[in-house]
Design an enzyme around this catalytic site. Structure first.
Site, mmCIF file in Angstrom:
data_model
loop_
_atom_site.group_PDB
_atom_site.id
_atom_site.type_symbol
_atom_site.label_atom_id
_atom_site.label_comp_id
_atom_site.label_asym_id
_atom_site.label_seq_id
_atom_site.Cartn_x
_atom_site.Cartn_y
_atom_site.Cartn_z
ATOM 1 N N LYS A 210 0.838 -1.196 0.000
ATOM 2 C CA LYS A 210 0.000 0.000 0.000
ATOM 3 C C LYS A 210 0.886 1.264 0.000
ATOM 4 O O LYS A 210 2.107 1.172 0.236
ATOM 5 C CB LYS A 210 -0.927 -0.046 1.217
ATOM 6 N N TYR B 221 -12.174 -3.120 -3.278
ATOM 7 C CA TYR B 221 -12.694 -3.092 -1.900
ATOM 8 C C TYR B 221 -14.220 -3.064 -1.877
ATOM 9 O O TYR B 221 -14.796 -2.515 -0.941
ATOM 10 C CB TYR B 221 -12.108 -1.893 -1.160
ATOM 11 N N PHE C 184 -15.423 3.407 7.224
ATOM 12 C CA PHE C 184 -14.026 3.724 6.899
ATOM 13 C C PHE C 184 -13.761 3.752 5.394
ATOM 14 O O PHE C 184 -12.652 4.095 4.971
ATOM 15 C CB PHE C 184 -13.062 2.739 7.591
ATOM 16 N N ARG D 70 -1.381 -14.678 3.970
ATOM 17 C CA ARG D 70 -2.167 -14.066 5.053
ATOM 18 C C ARG D 70 -1.438 -14.217 6.386
ATOM 19 O O ARG D 70 -1.446 -13.311 7.211
ATOM 20 C CB ARG D 70 -3.572 -14.691 5.131
ATOM 21 N N THR E 260 -5.250 -7.835 10.454
ATOM 22 C CA THR E 260 -5.597 -6.560 9.821
ATOM 23 C C THR E 260 -5.129 -5.363 10.649
ATOM 24 O O THR E 260 -4.579 -4.401 10.112
ATOM 25 C CB THR E 260 -7.131 -6.474 9.621
ATOM 26 N N ARG F 219 2.694 -6.800 9.147
ATOM 27 C CA ARG F 219 1.934 -5.751 9.841
ATOM 28 C C ARG F 219 2.370 -5.637 11.303
ATOM 29 O O ARG F 219 2.406 -4.550 11.873
ATOM 30 C CB ARG F 219 0.439 -6.043 9.736
ATOM 31 N N ASN G 212 -1.996 -0.045 7.277
ATOM 32 C CA ASN G 212 -1.445 -1.363 7.624
ATOM 33 C C ASN G 212 -0.550 -1.974 6.545
ATOM 34 O O ASN G 212 -0.402 -3.192 6.456
ATOM 35 C CB ASN G 212 -2.562 -2.318 8.068
ATOM 36 N N HIS H 180 -1.713 -5.400 1.497
ATOM 37 C CA HIS H 180 -2.949 -6.157 1.268
ATOM 38 C C HIS H 180 -2.594 -7.535 0.720
ATOM 39 O O HIS H 180 -1.647 -7.663 -0.053
ATOM 40 C CB HIS H 180 -3.827 -5.439 0.221
ATOM 41 N N GLU I 189 -9.414 -10.653 -7.534
ATOM 42 C CA GLU I 189 -8.528 -9.490 -7.426
ATOM 43 C C GLU I 189 -7.437 -9.504 -8.504
ATOM 44 O O GLU I 189 -7.089 -8.459 -9.055
ATOM 45 C CB GLU I 189 -7.915 -9.444 -6.016
HETATM 46 P P1 IDP Z 1 -7.678 -7.214 5.380
HETATM 47 O O1 IDP Z 1 -6.902 -6.161 4.615
HETATM 48 O O2 IDP Z 1 -6.845 -7.804 6.491
HETATM 49 O O3 IDP Z 1 -8.296 -8.261 4.495
HETATM 50 P P2 IDP Z 1 -10.339 -6.061 5.675
HETATM 51 O O4 IDP Z 1 -11.243 -6.247 6.845
HETATM 52 O O5 IDP Z 1 -10.709 -6.756 4.399
HETATM 53 O O6 IDP Z 1 -8.857 -6.453 6.129
HETATM 54 O O7 IDP Z 1 -10.236 -4.498 5.416
HETATM 55 C C1 IDP Z 1 -9.640 -4.005 4.231
HETATM 56 C C2 IDP Z 1 -8.774 -2.820 4.567
HETATM 57 O O8 IDP Z 1 -9.608 -1.745 5.004
HETATM 58 C C3 IDP Z 1 -7.785 -3.025 5.728
HETATM 59 O O9 IDP Z 1 -6.590 -3.666 5.326
HETATM 60 C C4 IDP Z 1 -7.538 -1.602 6.172
HETATM 61 O O10 IDP Z 1 -6.645 -0.931 5.274
HETATM 62 C C5 IDP Z 1 -8.930 -0.989 5.994
HETATM 63 N N1 IDP Z 1 -9.708 -1.042 7.245
HETATM 64 C C6 IDP Z 1 -10.366 -2.101 7.751
HETATM 65 N N2 IDP Z 1 -10.966 -1.789 8.909
HETATM 66 C C7 IDP Z 1 -10.675 -0.492 9.142
HETATM 67 C C8 IDP Z 1 -11.016 0.434 10.178
HETATM 68 O O11 IDP Z 1 -11.702 0.115 11.152
HETATM 69 N N3 IDP Z 1 -10.525 1.703 10.048
HETATM 70 C C9 IDP Z 1 -9.758 2.092 9.001
HETATM 71 N N4 IDP Z 1 -9.428 1.261 7.997
HETATM 72 C C10 IDP Z 1 -9.870 -0.015 8.057
HETATM 73 MG MG MG Z 2 -9.864 -8.213 3.154
#
Ligand code: IDP
Ligand code: MG
Length: 150
Positions: free
Chosen positions: A9, A49, A57, A85, A91, A102, A112, A115, A126
């Site tokens: 990212k 996304y 968010f 993963r 996350t 992370r 974070n 992805h 994707e």
């Molecule tokens: P992942 O990236 O571990 O699969 P997801 O739940 O699919 O996690 O969320 C996608 C992305 O959205 C996260 O990697 C993060 O960048 C962002 N994200 C998820 N939850 C939050 C939040 O509560 N606040 C801000 N950004 C978030």
């Molecule tokens: Mg995800």
């Protein structure tokens, strides 16, 4: 062989973590089969996304992901989706274990670093958003015969 979509990212790129991240995936034994460095257009971020479209968010996520260049990659290997993963960690970087990307390099959930696809179905979807089939290379890594037992 299985494939996963991985994206460093904008914060990971800006913080100079690209080489370290690629090194970890290479050292694990995974094979890089496609890559592109670019600033993502809005349509592909929304598509990427789309499961989060209604989340509070989401607007901030879009600004973050489009805020600078990202490094898009496809990695190949046996069970690569679940392996990557685990390598990237939870996350929320505050909950991600030390030793994960992370866990080692991030603090805020909204920054974070990386992805990776969460299932084979997501990976196929994707990869198709970001790469044409002709961009996925096929080659044998020279260490494959000693990496795998069979
Ligand atoms: P992942 O990236 O571990 O699969 P997801 O739940 O699919 O996690 O969320 C996608 C992305 O959205 C996260 O990697 C993060 O960048 C962002 N994200 C998820 N939850 C939050 C939040 O509560 N606040 C801000 N950004 C978030
Ligand atoms: Mg995800």
């Amino acid at each position: 062989m299985d494939r996963s979509f991985v994206m460093i990212k904008p914060d990971g790129v800006q913080r100079g973590l690209g080489g370290e991240i690629i090194s970890r995936l290479e050292a694990k034994g995974l094979k890089l089969v496609a890559a592109r460095f670019e600033i993502l257009p809005e349509a592909r971020v929304t598509e990427q996304y789309k499961e989060h479209l209604a989340k509070p968010f989401f607007p901030g996520l879009k600004v973050y992901i489009m805020g600078g260049p990202v490094f898009l990659m496809v990695w190949e290997g046996r069970n690569v989706v679940s392996i990557v993963r685990k390598v990237i960690g939870a996350t929320n970087p505050q909950e991600a274990m030390p030793g994960t990307i992370r866990g080692d390099f991030g603090i805020d959930i909204g920054r974070n670093v990386i992805h990776a696809s969460d299932s084979q179905k997501s990976a196929d979807r994707e990869i198709a958003i970001h790469f044409r089939p002709s961009e996925l290379t096929t080659y044998t890594r020279i260490d494959e015969s000693v990496l795998y037992e069979y």
